[in-house]
Write a protein that holds these residues in place. Sequence first.
Motif, PDB file in Angstrom:
ATOM      1  N   PHE A  65      62.967  60.876  65.915  1.00 51.04           N
ATOM      2  CA  PHE A  65      63.876  61.121  64.802  1.00 51.04           C
ATOM      3  C   PHE A  65      64.694  62.383  65.051  1.00 51.04           C
ATOM      4  N   ILE A  66      65.935  62.388  64.566  1.00 50.73           N
ATOM      5  CA  ILE A  66      66.780  63.578  64.583  1.00 50.73           C
ATOM      6  C   ILE A  66      66.785  64.125  63.160  1.00 50.73           C
ATOM      7  N   LEU A  67      66.379  65.377  63.015  1.00 48.58           N
ATOM      8  CA  LEU A  67      66.305  66.007  61.700  1.00 48.58           C
ATOM      9  C   LEU A  67      67.670  66.578  61.300  1.00 48.58           C
ATOM     10  N   SER A  68      67.810  66.951  60.029  1.00 49.12           N
ATOM     11  CA  SER A  68      69.079  67.510  59.557  1.00 49.12           C
ATOM     12  C   SER A  68      69.424  68.802  60.291  1.00 49.12           C
ATOM     13  N   SER A  69      68.413  69.468  60.827  1.00 45.46           N
ATOM     14  CA  SER A  69      68.633  70.694  61.598  1.00 45.46           C
ATOM     15  C   SER A  69      69.200  70.388  62.984  1.00 45.46           C
ATOM     16  N   GLY A  70      69.185  69.094  63.370  1.00 48.41           N
ATOM     17  CA  GLY A  70      69.648  68.696  64.695  1.00 48.41           C
ATOM     18  C   GLY A  70      68.520  68.586  65.710  1.00 48.41           C
ATOM     19  N   LYS A  71      67.343  69.071  65.318  1.00 48.10           N
ATOM     20  CA  LYS A  71      66.194  69.002  66.217  1.00 48.10           C
ATOM     21  C   LYS A  71      65.645  67.585  66.287  1.00 48.10           C
ATOM     22  N   GLU A  72      65.043  67.267  67.434  1.00 50.27           N
ATOM     23  CA  GLU A  72      64.374  65.978  67.591  1.00 50.27           C
ATOM     24  C   GLU A  72      62.910  66.149  67.195  1.00 50.27           C
ATOM     25  N   SER A  73      62.362  65.123  66.552  1.00 51.10           N
ATOM     26  CA  SER A  73      60.968  65.182  66.104  1.00 51.10           C
ATOM     27  C   SER A  73      60.258  63.864  66.408  1.00 51.10           C
ATOM     28  N   SER A  74      58.952  63.962  66.636  1.00 47.24           N
ATOM     29  CA  SER A  74      58.143  62.760  66.894  1.00 47.24           C
ATOM     30  C   SER A  74      57.633  62.135  65.601  1.00 47.24           C
ATOM     31  N   TYR A  75      57.991  62.733  64.461  1.00 50.79           N
ATOM     32  CA  TYR A  75      57.605  62.162  63.168  1.00 50.79           C
ATOM     33  C   TYR A  75      58.658  62.516  62.131  1.00 50.79           C
ATOM     34  N   TYR A  76      58.650  61.751  61.037  1.00 51.11           N
ATOM     35  CA  TYR A  76      59.563  62.002  59.931  1.00 51.11           C
ATOM     36  C   TYR A  76      58.791  61.804  58.638  1.00 51.11           C
ATOM     37  N   LEU A  77      58.929  62.751  57.734  1.00 50.50           N
ATOM     38  CA  LEU A  77      58.274  62.628  56.443  1.00 50.50           C
ATOM     39  C   LEU A  77      59.371  62.455  55.396  1.00 50.50           C
ATOM     40  N   ASP A  78      59.509  61.252  54.865  1.00 50.58           N
ATOM     41  CA  ASP A  78      60.549  60.926  53.887  1.00 50.58           C
ATOM     42  C   ASP A  78      59.979  61.063  52.482  1.00 50.58           C
ATOM     43  N   GLY A  79      60.115  62.253  51.921  1.00 58.58           N
ATOM     44  CA  GLY A  79      59.553  62.531  50.605  1.00 58.58           C
ATOM     45  C   GLY A  79      60.079  61.638  49.502  1.00 58.58           C
ATOM     46  N   ARG A  80      61.333  61.195  49.629  1.00 60.62           N
ATOM     47  CA  ARG A  80      61.932  60.376  48.568  1.00 60.62           C
ATOM     48  C   ARG A  80      61.246  59.024  48.428  1.00 60.62           C
ATOM     49  N   VAL A  81      60.614  58.560  49.481  1.00 63.85           N
ATOM     50  CA  VAL A  81      59.861  57.302  49.397  1.00 63.85           C
ATOM     51  C   VAL A  81      58.750  57.440  48.345  1.00 63.85           C
ATOM     52  N   ILE A  82      58.280  58.662  48.155  1.00 67.80           N
ATOM     53  CA  ILE A  82      57.217  58.933  47.176  1.00 67.80           C
ATOM     54  C   ILE A  82      57.790  59.416  45.852  1.00 67.80           C
ATOM     55  N   THR A  83      58.721  60.374  45.900  1.00 67.71           N
ATOM     56  CA  THR A  83      59.209  60.968  44.646  1.00 67.71           C
ATOM     57  C   THR A  83      60.051  60.015  43.813  1.00 67.71           C
ATOM     58  N   LEU A  84      60.490  58.915  44.407  1.00 64.68           N
ATOM     59  CA  LEU A  84      61.249  57.923  43.645  1.00 64.68           C
ATOM     60  C   LEU A  84      60.384  56.756  43.181  1.00 64.68           C
ATOM     61  N   THR A  85      59.064  56.942  43.198  1.00 71.03           N
ATOM     62  CA  THR A  85      58.144  55.956  42.616  1.00 71.03           C
ATOM     63  C   THR A  85      57.516  56.573  41.371  1.00 71.03           C
ATOM     64  N   PRO A  86      57.104  55.758  40.412  1.00 71.47           N
ATOM     65  CA  PRO A  86      56.487  56.309  39.200  1.00 71.47           C
ATOM     66  C   PRO A  86      55.270  57.176  39.507  1.00 71.47           C
ATOM     67  N   LYS A  87      54.353  56.678  40.324  1.00 68.14           N
ATOM     68  CA  LYS A  87      53.119  57.420  40.630  1.00 68.14           C
ATOM     69  C   LYS A  87      53.430  58.702  41.387  1.00 68.14           C
ATOM     70  N   GLY A  88      54.278  58.599  42.402  1.00 70.44           N
ATOM     71  CA  GLY A  88      54.627  59.771  43.196  1.00 70.44           C
ATOM     72  C   GLY A  88      55.327  60.834  42.367  1.00 70.44           C
TER      73      GLY A  88
END
Length: 196
Positions: A37-60
């Motif tokens: 993954f390419i992060l908003s900082s421009g750095k490459e990462s071997s993982y991505y944590l998409d917080g919105r997948v959780i914060t846009l659910t009722p439970k999250g």
Amino acid sequence: MVELDNHGEEMENNKIIELKRQLQELLQEKALKKGKFILSSGKESSYYLDGRVITLTPKGAYLVASIILEMIKDRKISAFGGPTLGADPIVGAVACLSDIQQVPLKTFIVRKTAKMHGMQRQVEGPALEKGEEVILVDDVATTGKALIEAKQALEECGVVVRGAVVIVDRLEGASENLAKAGLKLESIFKISDFGL
């Protein structure tokens, strides 16, 4: 505010521990992706944590808002918000839950730049007065750039930023960069809590 005896404090602590356990499980199962993954900082990462997948659910949304309200409950602030887009769902959940808990907080969203139409504001939401004290929020912190930019926009309005809270600190310089900008970063989790 009702004072809790030791038993009441222990029950409250156990509740927060359970909320954090549930949130960590949700993040691990739904938001954490491995790959390239390419992060908003421009750095490459071997993982991505998409917080919105959780914060846009009722439970999250409920879990995040409950934990954050507990983290900031003793702060002398009048408003809570952060940079769009990561902060948007968190801010809505905190606003709603703060009203239910009868400790209502004004909330706001900070755009990257002022919009060119309408009220032409960079800081959206109920008007913040000069001297008001606020806390910033975002879903994930990498370098902290978005939080620092939000702080600068608020300071231009005369608002005092008293700290920043994120769901996950990726441990890639955000804490140090925010400290240089005069902000303490607090996180619900560090990426090391997920074995990374």
